[in-house]
Design a protein around this motif. Sequence first.
Motif, mmCIF file in Angstrom:
data_model
loop_
_atom_site.group_PDB
_atom_site.id
_atom_site.type_symbol
_atom_site.label_atom_id
_atom_site.label_comp_id
_atom_site.label_asym_id
_atom_site.label_seq_id
_atom_site.Cartn_x
_atom_site.Cartn_y
_atom_site.Cartn_z
ATOM 1 N N VAL A 11 0.866 -1.171 0.000
ATOM 2 C CA VAL A 11 0.000 0.000 0.000
ATOM 3 C C VAL A 11 0.904 1.222 0.000
ATOM 4 N N TYR A 12 0.598 2.196 -0.857
ATOM 5 C CA TYR A 12 1.348 3.449 -0.874
ATOM 6 C C TYR A 12 0.496 4.543 -0.249
ATOM 7 N N LEU A 13 0.985 5.126 0.834
ATOM 8 C CA LEU A 13 0.294 6.218 1.505
ATOM 9 C C LEU A 13 0.700 7.537 0.860
ATOM 10 N N ASN A 14 -0.259 8.418 0.650
ATOM 11 C CA ASN A 14 -0.005 9.724 0.070
ATOM 12 C C ASN A 14 0.533 10.656 1.150
ATOM 13 N N VAL A 15 1.772 11.099 0.985
ATOM 14 C CA VAL A 15 2.397 12.019 1.940
ATOM 15 C C VAL A 15 2.875 13.269 1.191
ATOM 16 N N GLU A 16 2.063 13.733 0.266
ATOM 17 C CA GLU A 16 2.424 14.821 -0.638
ATOM 18 C C GLU A 16 3.137 15.976 0.059
ATOM 19 N N GLY A 17 4.341 16.275 -0.428
ATOM 20 C CA GLY A 17 5.132 17.380 0.101
ATOM 21 C C GLY A 17 5.811 17.104 1.430
ATOM 22 N N GLN A 18 5.597 15.931 2.006
ATOM 23 C CA GLN A 18 6.141 15.606 3.333
ATOM 24 C C GLN A 18 6.992 14.337 3.326
ATOM 25 N N LEU A 19 7.385 13.859 2.155
ATOM 26 C CA LEU A 19 8.076 12.569 2.066
ATOM 27 C C LEU A 19 9.300 12.498 2.970
ATOM 28 N N ASP A 20 10.197 13.470 2.875
ATOM 29 C CA ASP A 20 11.420 13.419 3.683
ATOM 30 C C ASP A 20 11.125 13.481 5.178
ATOM 31 N N ALA A 21 10.157 14.287 5.573
ATOM 32 C CA ALA A 21 9.795 14.399 6.992
ATOM 33 C C ALA A 21 9.226 13.084 7.515
ATOM 34 N N VAL A 22 8.376 12.433 6.726
ATOM 35 C CA VAL A 22 7.798 11.147 7.155
ATOM 36 C C VAL A 22 8.895 10.096 7.249
ATOM 37 N N ILE A 23 9.766 10.024 6.244
ATOM 38 C CA ILE A 23 10.878 9.067 6.279
ATOM 39 C C ILE A 23 11.707 9.272 7.545
ATOM 40 N N ALA A 24 11.973 10.513 7.905
ATOM 41 C CA ALA A 24 12.793 10.816 9.078
ATOM 42 C C ALA A 24 12.147 10.350 10.378
ATOM 43 N N ARG A 25 10.820 10.302 10.441
ATOM 44 C CA ARG A 25 10.126 9.906 11.679
ATOM 45 C C ARG A 25 10.002 8.385 11.841
ATOM 46 N N ILE A 26 10.173 7.635 10.803
ATOM 47 C CA ILE A 26 9.931 6.188 10.858
ATOM 48 C C ILE A 26 10.829 5.456 11.850
ATOM 49 N N PRO A 27 12.153 5.597 11.821
ATOM 50 C CA PRO A 27 12.975 4.842 12.789
ATOM 51 C C PRO A 27 12.638 5.138 14.245
ATOM 52 N N ALA A 28 12.428 6.400 14.584
ATOM 53 C CA ALA A 28 12.117 6.760 15.974
ATOM 54 C C ALA A 28 10.764 6.207 16.411
ATOM 55 N N ALA A 29 9.862 5.975 15.442
ATOM 56 C CA ALA A 29 8.541 5.432 15.766
ATOM 57 C C ALA A 29 8.564 3.904 15.835
ATOM 58 N N GLY A 30 9.704 3.297 15.566
ATOM 59 C CA GLY A 30 9.834 1.840 15.679
ATOM 60 C C GLY A 30 9.810 1.105 14.353
ATOM 61 N N GLY A 31 9.810 1.823 13.238
ATOM 62 C CA GLY A 31 9.801 1.189 11.919
ATOM 63 C C GLY A 31 11.187 1.140 11.306
ATOM 64 N N LYS A 32 11.268 0.596 10.095
ATOM 65 C CA LYS A 32 12.540 0.477 9.378
ATOM 66 C C LYS A 32 12.355 0.988 7.956
ATOM 67 N N ILE A 33 13.372 1.661 7.449
ATOM 68 C CA ILE A 33 13.372 2.120 6.061
ATOM 69 C C ILE A 33 13.973 1.011 5.204
ATOM 70 N N HIS A 34 13.233 0.551 4.200
ATOM 71 C CA HIS A 34 13.760 -0.443 3.264
ATOM 72 C C HIS A 34 14.309 0.226 2.016
ATOM 73 N N GLN A 35 13.696 1.313 1.580
ATOM 74 C CA GLN A 35 14.142 2.079 0.416
ATOM 75 C C GLN A 35 13.877 3.543 0.715
ATOM 76 N N GLY A 36 14.924 4.337 0.795
ATOM 77 C CA GLY A 36 14.754 5.765 1.007
ATOM 78 C C GLY A 36 14.151 6.424 -0.224
ATOM 79 N N ARG A 37 14.088 7.737 -0.215
ATOM 80 C CA ARG A 37 13.524 8.508 -1.335
ATOM 81 C C ARG A 37 14.117 8.013 -2.659
ATOM 82 N N MET A 38 13.230 7.694 -3.589
ATOM 83 C CA MET A 38 13.648 7.211 -4.897
ATOM 84 C C MET A 38 12.758 7.845 -5.964
ATOM 85 N N SER A 39 13.369 8.353 -7.007
ATOM 86 C CA SER A 39 12.617 8.953 -8.103
ATOM 87 C C SER A 39 11.943 7.877 -8.943
ATOM 88 N N ILE A 40 10.684 8.135 -9.291
ATOM 89 C CA ILE A 40 9.972 7.302 -10.258
ATOM 90 C C ILE A 40 9.462 8.223 -11.376
#
Length: 124
Positions: free
Chosen positions: A72-101
């Motif tokens: 599932v892809y969640l829409n985080v329009e304009g906030q991608l980097d901020a959401v990615i930054a919060r994931i580890p502290a919230a207990g999650g893991k980044i599998h693929q950082g920001r990537m252009s499509i």
Amino acid sequence: MKNNAINWFEIYVSDFNRARTFYETILVEKLEESVHGPCHMGMFSCNCENGGIGGAIVKMEGYGGKPGGTMVYLNVEGQLDAVIARIPAAGGKIHQGRMSIAPHGFIAIFEDTEGNINGLHSMT
């Protein structure tokens, strides 16, 4: 012809409170809690009345987060980097950082506290 390929999504979780805290922390928004029979749900905000697509985290007997399930892809329009930054502290893991499509924007892929692997999408 349909306007959207999907009209609802569910992210199954084994610990509702832990998952709710995770998603509320990374998205900086409250999930609307609801119980429907055996389903304990935390619904993501959306403008469903105007064609938006809704979804929820769901705690239900016999279902739980499993890597390799539906993405599932969640829409985080304009906030991608901020959401990615919060994931580890919230207990999650980044599998693929920001990537252009390009020309379709940018994505990232993460694992939540329940073992679900999901994506984030933003045009910017």
